[in-house]
Design a protein around this motif. Sequence first.
Motif, mmCIF file in Angstrom:
data_model
loop_
_atom_site.group_PDB
_atom_site.id
_atom_site.type_symbol
_atom_site.label_atom_id
_atom_site.label_comp_id
_atom_site.label_asym_id
_atom_site.label_seq_id
_atom_site.Cartn_x
_atom_site.Cartn_y
_atom_site.Cartn_z
ATOM 1 N N SER A 56 0.827 -1.202 0.000
ATOM 2 C CA SER A 56 0.000 0.000 0.000
ATOM 3 C C SER A 56 0.866 1.258 0.000
ATOM 4 C CB SER A 56 -0.930 0.002 1.208
ATOM 5 O OG SER A 56 -1.726 1.154 1.225
ATOM 6 N N LYS A 60 0.993 4.074 -3.041
ATOM 7 C CA LYS A 60 0.754 5.494 -2.776
ATOM 8 C C LYS A 60 1.943 6.338 -3.231
ATOM 9 C CE LYS A 60 -2.322 5.118 1.217
ATOM 10 N NZ LYS A 60 -2.430 5.318 2.689
ATOM 11 N N ARG A 66 -4.867 3.485 -9.294
ATOM 12 C CA ARG A 66 -5.193 2.105 -8.943
ATOM 13 C C ARG A 66 -5.837 1.360 -10.100
ATOM 14 N NH1 ARG A 66 -6.207 -2.365 -9.049
ATOM 15 N NH2 ARG A 66 -7.288 -3.697 -7.540
ATOM 16 N N GLU A 67 -6.731 2.017 -10.830
ATOM 17 C CA GLU A 67 -7.485 1.326 -11.875
ATOM 18 C C GLU A 67 -6.615 0.907 -13.049
ATOM 19 O OE1 GLU A 67 -8.015 5.811 -12.423
ATOM 20 O OE2 GLU A 67 -8.049 4.359 -10.764
ATOM 21 N N LEU A 93 -7.804 -6.652 1.392
ATOM 22 C CA LEU A 93 -8.340 -5.401 0.841
ATOM 23 C C LEU A 93 -8.084 -4.235 1.792
ATOM 24 C CD1 LEU A 93 -11.773 -6.607 -0.618
ATOM 25 C CD2 LEU A 93 -9.635 -6.189 -1.859
ATOM 26 N N GLU A 97 -5.696 -1.155 0.997
ATOM 27 C CA GLU A 97 -6.539 0.043 0.872
ATOM 28 C C GLU A 97 -7.158 0.130 -0.532
ATOM 29 O OE1 GLU A 97 -5.162 3.635 3.100
ATOM 30 O OE2 GLU A 97 -3.238 2.566 3.111
ATOM 31 N N THR A 98 -7.808 -0.968 -0.903
ATOM 32 C CA THR A 98 -8.477 -1.037 -2.194
ATOM 33 C C THR A 98 -9.817 -1.746 -2.019
ATOM 34 O OG1 THR A 98 -8.256 -1.742 -4.507
ATOM 35 C CG2 THR A 98 -7.375 -3.216 -2.842
ATOM 36 N N ASP A 99 -10.723 -1.539 -2.961
ATOM 37 C CA ASP A 99 -12.052 -2.145 -2.887
ATOM 38 C C ASP A 99 -12.110 -3.512 -3.556
ATOM 39 O OD1 ASP A 99 -13.088 0.104 -1.584
ATOM 40 O OD2 ASP A 99 -13.511 1.104 -3.488
ATOM 41 N N TYR A 100 -11.078 -3.849 -4.335
ATOM 42 C CA TYR A 100 -11.125 -5.107 -5.086
ATOM 43 C C TYR A 100 -9.714 -5.572 -5.408
ATOM 44 C CZ TYR A 100 -9.970 -2.268 -9.188
ATOM 45 O OH TYR A 100 -9.338 -1.421 -10.073
#
Length: 284
Positions: A56, A60, A66-67, A93, A97-100
């Motif tokens: 993470s 950063k 991220r995408e 996750l 610190e990501t949704d997926y």
Amino acid sequence: MDTVTLYNGKKMPAIGFEICKNSNEEKAVQSIVKAIEVGFRHLDSSAGFQNGELVSRGLKKSGFPREELFLTSNLMIDGHSYMDVKRNVEEILKKLETDYLDLYLIHWPFDKGNGEDWDKKNLETWRAMEDLYEEGKLQAIGVSNFSINHLENIVEHAKIKPMVNRLQIHPGVTQNKLREYCKKYDIIVQACSPLNPLNVLRKEDRIRGMLEKYDKSLAQVLLRFGMDLDVVPLTKSAHTYRIEENFNVFDFKLDKEDYDYLFEWRHPDFIESDNQNGRPPQIN
């Protein structure tokens, strides 16, 4: 960046960077930043290394969207239950610190050495991954070190086939029957440990001739061999110059005679393991 397409339509970069354990935290973070800087977009973080926070920090620090990254993690052998999978993914996750996750893998299968119900245990684990895939928390799901019998169990009984099978692949260990099975079911093969025979091969005159011919290092030739074999090689290094070198493999292809030589090369130190009846070797 060259990509391969998983059968669900998701694009996966054609080479990956494994984020390995490093006791020097700052060096680990910087290796991630450097990998992204030179062009790696496929970043693999093993849950076994417990380095999610460092990953993470590296993401950063890179400032890269991220995408536009392809993040992978895996389930270790002690997490094979429906609820363990759910907890493990939520923990990963949170740390990243990501949704997926772009891809999540079962690292080792249960097999006959784990008891008569090995097949049911693998299916329970897989069903949790299917649910997380349908929830969108996992955009692709797959396995590692699965032999044909392990794959058949899922292909025949699950709703969703594995999209990836990560295997040890390099000259001397090309796993032809297993790769053919994966191809039949549109399962992309990732290659871990693609540089394993490097120190043995570098002593051969034929190999030295190849390096002069392509003006490439042996590591680059071995990575290109994997790509020409239609697998996705995973590299790892904490050294800046090696990270740069390992990515610089898109400007050449092996001639047929060189590819054939590496494909047919055999050495007693490198043999295919028996994953059918006992736990696979502890490889990434």
